[in-house]
Design an enzyme around this catalytic site. Structure first.
Site, PDB file in Angstrom:
ATOM      1  N   GLU A   1       0.902  -1.461  -0.093  1.00 25.44           N
ATOM      2  CA  GLU A   1      -0.121   0.088  -0.097  1.00 25.44           C
ATOM      3  C   GLU A   1       0.894   1.639   0.067  1.00 25.44           C
ATOM      4  O   GLU A   1       0.574   1.855  -0.828  1.00 25.44           O
ATOM      5  CB  GLU A   1      -0.676  -0.295   1.171  1.00 25.44           C
TER       6      GLU A   1
ATOM      7  N   HIS B   1      -9.397  -5.627  10.373  1.00 22.43           N
ATOM      8  CA  HIS B   1     -10.558  -5.201   9.093  1.00 22.43           C
ATOM      9  C   HIS B   1     -11.923  -4.571   9.257  1.00 22.43           C
ATOM     10  O   HIS B   1     -13.123  -4.953   8.880  1.00 22.43           O
ATOM     11  CB  HIS B   1     -10.978  -7.023   8.277  1.00 22.43           C
TER      12      HIS B   1
END
Length: 325
Positions: free
Chosen positions: A60, A129
């Site tokens: 990322e 998450h």
């Protein structure tokens, strides 16, 4: 008007903007041949090719930095985070580069960039998450933040974000992708800096955003049956906050309830309370009440997970207590 699922509205917005402007491209993990984790870019690679649907490594920080560099050269990248929690790995690039480059370059560079993807508490996705990053990015200078909540505003906001000259963090809730709603067949935009008055009322102002909009609307049915008249405002813009719309409502109802999925400590609600107290204190007839998620890592257990976030019954109870003051 046509009926679309929220992920279909996002897909339509991206498709229209990529077709309209060849400078728009998408990059992220599995956005190409796989079509994205939630199929927002399904089959786009057939239409736009692999360079405008750029499948990236699982890195990322690297591909977010690459997107910022692309934006500096005049392109309009849309970065998809497979899960918004993973974008913590790119926090330096988003904060120090995307947010500040226009200023630190003396206005020589712009970063017209959209960073979007699923976030929020899903169903048993576990702590890592189930991140809500709005409070992480809110203090960063130079960023705009919006949170979509319906297929209509999802499409209009994404199109507006892509055309915006500023970097925009675009929050989507993982449990809203299959929400169905009406979307115009004609081209339209939704203002990135404007809140939506979802329901007019006179007894209390309920401020909310993202998935909690629907919890509030569910609670409102019970409240109306019990004789209350709540005004409901979907913030949509988390930065900057639309204090004009909020202030008009506070002056009418004189009572405020904030409902958020963000954590209580340092969340969006904390900023809202401070801003309302600073600007509209004289119109308040009761303390501002804030319902937020518990300050704990989100449990994997479904029963425990539900206990950590605000439920419609909590909103009903808080509103009744606030209206009794």
């Amino acid at each position: 008007m046509v009926q679309l699922l929220l992920h279909e509205a996002l897909r339509q917005a991206l498709d229209e903007e990529m077709e309209r402007d060849p400078k728009v491209l998408v990059m992220g993990e599995d956005v190409g041949h796989y079509g994205g984790s939630y199929k927002v870019t399904k089959d786009f690679y057939k239409k736009y090719g692999d360079l405008r649907l750029l499948d990236t490594p699982i890195a990322e920080n690297s591909f977010t930095g690459m997107a910022i560099g692309a934006a500096m050269t005049g392109l309009r990248p849309v970065v998809e985070g497979m899960n918004m929690g993973f974008l913590l790995l790119a926090f330096n690039q988003i904060a120090n580069n995307a947010g500040m480059l226009h200023y630190t370059s003396g206005g020589n560079f712009k970063t017209p960039l959209v960073i979007r993807g699923p976030g929020g508490v899903g169903r048993q996705l576990g702590a890592e998450h189930s991140q809500r990053l709005e409070s992480y990015f809110q203090p960063v200078p130079g960023l705009q933040m919006v949170a979509c909540s319906t297929p209509y505003n999802a499409k209009g906001l994404l199109k507006a974000a892509i055309r915006c000259e500023n970097p925009v963090i675009f929050f989507e809730h993982v449990l809203l992708y299959n929400l169905r709603g009406e979307v115009p067949e004609t081209d339209y935009l939704v203002c990135l800096e404007k809140a939506e008055v979802v329901r007019q009322g006179k007894d209390v102002t309920i401020l909310t955003y993202s998935r909690m909009r629907h919890h509030v609307l569910q609670a409102a049915k019970t409240l109306v049956d019990r004789g209350y008249d709540p005004e409901i405002i979907d913030l949509i813009s988390l930065k900057p906050l639309d204090m004009g719309t909020i202030g008009e409502s506070v002056k009418k109802t004189h009572k405020v309830l904030v409902v958020e999925e963000c954590m209580r400590t340092g969340g969006i609600g904390a900023t809202l309370r401070a801003s309302i107290m600073e600007h509209f204190f004289d119109w308040l007839d009761a303390p501002i009440v804030c319902l937020s998620s518990q300050d704990v890592p989100t449990p994997y257990s479904g029963i425990l997970e539900e206990m950590t976030i605000v439920q419609p019954k909590d909103i009903v109870e808080a509103t009744e207590q606030l209206c009794s003051l």
